[in-house]
Design a protein around this motif. Structure first.
Motif, PDB file in Angstrom:
ATOM      1  N   ASN A 171       6.373   5.127  -2.224  1.00  0.00           N
ATOM      2  CA  ASN A 171       6.292   3.693  -1.987  1.00  0.00           C
ATOM      3  C   ASN A 171       4.814   3.344  -1.932  1.00  0.00           C
ATOM      4  OD1 ASN A 171       7.287   1.156  -1.428  1.00  0.00           O
ATOM      5  ND2 ASN A 171       7.536   1.524   0.750  1.00  0.00           N
ATOM      6  N   ASP A 212       4.247  -9.720   1.892  1.00  0.00           N
ATOM      7  CA  ASP A 212       3.655  -8.818   2.869  1.00  0.00           C
ATOM      8  C   ASP A 212       3.561  -9.515   4.230  1.00  0.00           C
ATOM      9  OD1 ASP A 212       1.084  -7.196   0.769  1.00  0.00           O
ATOM     10  OD2 ASP A 212       3.239  -7.523   0.497  1.00  0.00           O
ATOM     11  N   THR A 220     -12.209  -2.562   7.054  1.00  0.00           N
ATOM     12  CA  THR A 220     -10.841  -3.005   6.803  1.00  0.00           C
ATOM     13  C   THR A 220      -9.947  -1.795   6.550  1.00  0.00           C
ATOM     14  OG1 THR A 220     -11.559  -5.110   5.883  1.00  0.00           O
ATOM     15  CG2 THR A 220      -9.364  -4.337   5.262  1.00  0.00           C
ATOM     16  N   MET A 221      -8.797  -1.762   7.218  1.00  0.00           N
ATOM     17  CA  MET A 221      -7.830  -0.682   7.060  1.00  0.00           C
ATOM     18  C   MET A 221      -6.738  -1.125   6.096  1.00  0.00           C
ATOM     19  SD  MET A 221      -8.723   1.850   9.101  1.00  0.00           S
ATOM     20  CE  MET A 221      -7.235   2.746   9.439  1.00  0.00           C
ATOM     21  N   GLN A 248     -10.071   3.086   4.531  1.00  0.00           N
ATOM     22  CA  GLN A 248     -10.892   2.181   5.335  1.00  0.00           C
ATOM     23  C   GLN A 248     -12.150   1.861   4.549  1.00  0.00           C
ATOM     24  OE1 GLN A 248     -12.460   3.686   9.131  1.00  0.00           O
ATOM     25  NE2 GLN A 248     -12.201   1.647  10.000  1.00  0.00           N
ATOM     26  N   VAL A 257      -4.038   6.299   3.822  1.00  0.00           N
ATOM     27  CA  VAL A 257      -4.595   5.065   4.366  1.00  0.00           C
ATOM     28  C   VAL A 257      -6.083   5.079   4.061  1.00  0.00           C
ATOM     29  CG1 VAL A 257      -5.062   3.762   6.493  1.00  0.00           C
ATOM     30  CG2 VAL A 257      -2.881   4.966   6.227  1.00  0.00           C
ATOM     31  N   ALA A 269       7.454  -2.120   4.668  1.00  0.00           N
ATOM     32  CA  ALA A 269       6.402  -1.845   3.701  1.00  0.00           C
ATOM     33  C   ALA A 269       6.073  -3.094   2.910  1.00  0.00           C
ATOM     34  CB  ALA A 269       6.821  -0.714   2.756  1.00  0.00           C
ATOM     35  N   PRO A 270       4.806  -3.295   2.537  1.00  0.00           N
ATOM     36  CA  PRO A 270       3.685  -2.421   2.861  1.00  0.00           C
ATOM     37  C   PRO A 270       3.256  -2.550   4.319  1.00  0.00           C
ATOM     38  CG  PRO A 270       2.899  -4.381   1.739  1.00  0.00           C
ATOM     39  CD  PRO A 270       4.393  -4.465   1.722  1.00  0.00           C
ATOM     40  N   LEU A 271       3.025  -1.419   4.967  1.00  0.00           N
ATOM     41  CA  LEU A 271       2.488  -1.446   6.313  1.00  0.00           C
ATOM     42  C   LEU A 271       1.144  -2.164   6.269  1.00  0.00           C
ATOM     43  CD1 LEU A 271       3.217   2.246   7.407  1.00  0.00           C
ATOM     44  CD2 LEU A 271       4.734   0.258   7.474  1.00  0.00           C
ATOM     45  N   THR A 272       0.884  -2.981   7.272  1.00  0.00           N
ATOM     46  CA  THR A 272      -0.349  -3.753   7.269  1.00  0.00           C
ATOM     47  C   THR A 272      -1.036  -3.666   8.626  1.00  0.00           C
ATOM     48  OG1 THR A 272       1.024  -5.719   7.650  1.00  0.00           O
ATOM     49  CG2 THR A 272       0.213  -5.359   5.411  1.00  0.00           C
ATOM     50  N   PHE A 273      -2.344  -3.780   8.577  1.00  0.00           N
ATOM     51  CA  PHE A 273      -3.182  -3.688   9.757  1.00  0.00           C
ATOM     52  C   PHE A 273      -3.831  -5.048  10.051  1.00  0.00           C
ATOM     53  CE2 PHE A 273      -3.578   0.929  10.459  1.00  0.00           C
ATOM     54  CZ  PHE A 273      -3.074   1.428   9.267  1.00  0.00           C
ATOM     55  N   GLY A 274      -4.171  -5.243  11.310  1.00  0.00           N
ATOM     56  CA  GLY A 274      -5.029  -6.355  11.655  1.00  0.00           C
ATOM     57  C   GLY A 274      -6.448  -6.070  11.178  1.00  0.00           C
ATOM     58  N   SER A 275      -7.292  -7.065  11.262  1.00  0.00           N
ATOM     59  CA  SER A 275      -8.658  -6.960  10.736  1.00  0.00           C
ATOM     60  C   SER A 275      -9.614  -6.236  11.679  1.00  0.00           C
ATOM     61  CB  SER A 275      -9.200  -8.352  10.418  1.00  0.00           C
ATOM     62  OG  SER A 275      -9.069  -9.177  11.557  1.00  0.00           O
ATOM     63  N   PRO A 303       1.687  -3.021  -3.096  1.00  0.00           N
ATOM     64  CA  PRO A 303       1.854  -3.657  -4.412  1.00  0.00           C
ATOM     65  C   PRO A 303       0.553  -3.755  -5.210  1.00  0.00           C
ATOM     66  CG  PRO A 303       3.130  -4.833  -2.775  1.00  0.00           C
ATOM     67  CD  PRO A 303       2.319  -3.812  -2.015  1.00  0.00           C
ATOM     68  N   TRP A 315      -3.140   0.395   4.100  1.00  0.00           N
ATOM     69  CA  TRP A 315      -2.139   1.425   3.778  1.00  0.00           C
ATOM     70  C   TRP A 315      -1.994   1.480   2.274  1.00  0.00           C
ATOM     71  CZ3 TRP A 315       2.875   0.667   1.632  1.00  0.00           C
ATOM     72  CH2 TRP A 315       3.767   1.761   1.738  1.00  0.00           C
ATOM     73  N   TYR A 358      -7.425  -1.731  16.282  1.00  0.00           N
ATOM     74  CA  TYR A 358      -6.596  -2.287  15.214  1.00  0.00           C
ATOM     75  C   TYR A 358      -5.135  -2.352  15.655  1.00  0.00           C
ATOM     76  CZ  TYR A 358     -10.462  -0.984  12.053  1.00  0.00           C
ATOM     77  OH  TYR A 358     -11.680  -0.839  11.441  1.00  0.00           O
TER      78      TYR A 358
END
Lengths: 119, 107
Positions: free
Chosen positions: A59, B1, A44-45, A39, A37, B94-100, A62, A47, B87
């Motif tokens: 995996n 996504d 902004t985070m 940052q 992951v 997938a893809p795992l996603t985060f808030g801002s 994209p 994955w 967060y």
């Protein structure tokens, strides 16, 4: 105690390649899926991707799939991230982290390693 | 996504106040949601998983809830050690996603 120690970061020129490492201890590394992951400096985070506990499946996000490769060496309890053709937007702190046993959540984090892409 | 829309972007609250942060998922993620706290200069810490379950060692003033595709993190009595960035993260697919992120400060 779980420890994750990332290394290999630094200042790199656009278009170059870089390989990050993460040495894990305090848990049975070969039993866990692992993720990277990142940052950004703006917090902004993102994955990047994951790898199955035996290394047989990966995996990726994209947008990064064609440039980043995740691998692992279970004998060395080490996770890798090969970054190629890096861009300025890859400037970030990179973390390796295992999924917890109850789902794709991140309960353990290293201190992270900074990568700066600049000419 | 799957997009995670987090609000507010920043929040200033008084000690002992109740604080609520929300995340809206762009599609159904069930209870596959986590909340993280990142204190200044530190790595993120898992607070909540499964939308409502408290992670080990997390104070009980933190709680999570869900209403449809909207998820909330509540801090029942804000303490000085709660400052940082929060967060959400969807773990449904997938893809795992985060808030801002939500930057929380003490007023």
């Amino acid at each position: 105690e779980v420890q994750l120690v990332e290394s290999g970061g630094g200042l790199v020129q656009p278009g170059a390649s870089l390989k990050l490492s993460c040495v894990a201890s305090g848990f049975t590394f070969s039993d866990y899926w692992m993720s990277w992951v990142r940052q950004t400096p703006g917090k902004t985070m993102e994955w990047i991707g994951d790898i199955k506990y035996d290394g047989s499946y990966t995996n990726y996000a994209p947008s990064l799939k064609n440039r980043f490769t995740i691998s692992r060496d279970n004998a060395k309890s080490t996770l890798y991230l090969q970054m190629s053709n890096v861009r300025s937007e890859d400037t970030a702190t990179y973390y390796c982290t295992p999924y917890v046993y109850y789902g794709p959540y991140f309960d353990y984090w290293g201190q992270g390693v900074m990568v700066t892409v600049s000419s | 996504d799957i997009q995670m829309t987090q609000s507010p972007a920043s929040l200033s609250a008084s000690l002992e106040e109740i604080v609520t942060i929300t995340c809206q998922a762009s599609q159904d993620i069930g209870n596959w949601l986590a909340w993280y706290q990142q204190k200044p200069g530190k790595s993120p810490q898992l607070l909540i998983y499964g939308a409502t379950s408290l992670a080990d060692g997390v104070p009980s003033r933190f709680s999570g809830s869900r209403s449809g595709t909207q998820y909330s993190l509540k801090i029942s009595r804000l303490q000085v050690e709660d400052i940082g960035i929060y967060y959400c993260q969807q773990a449904s697919s997938a893809p795992l996603t985060f808030g801002s992120g939500t930057k929380l400060e003490i007023k």
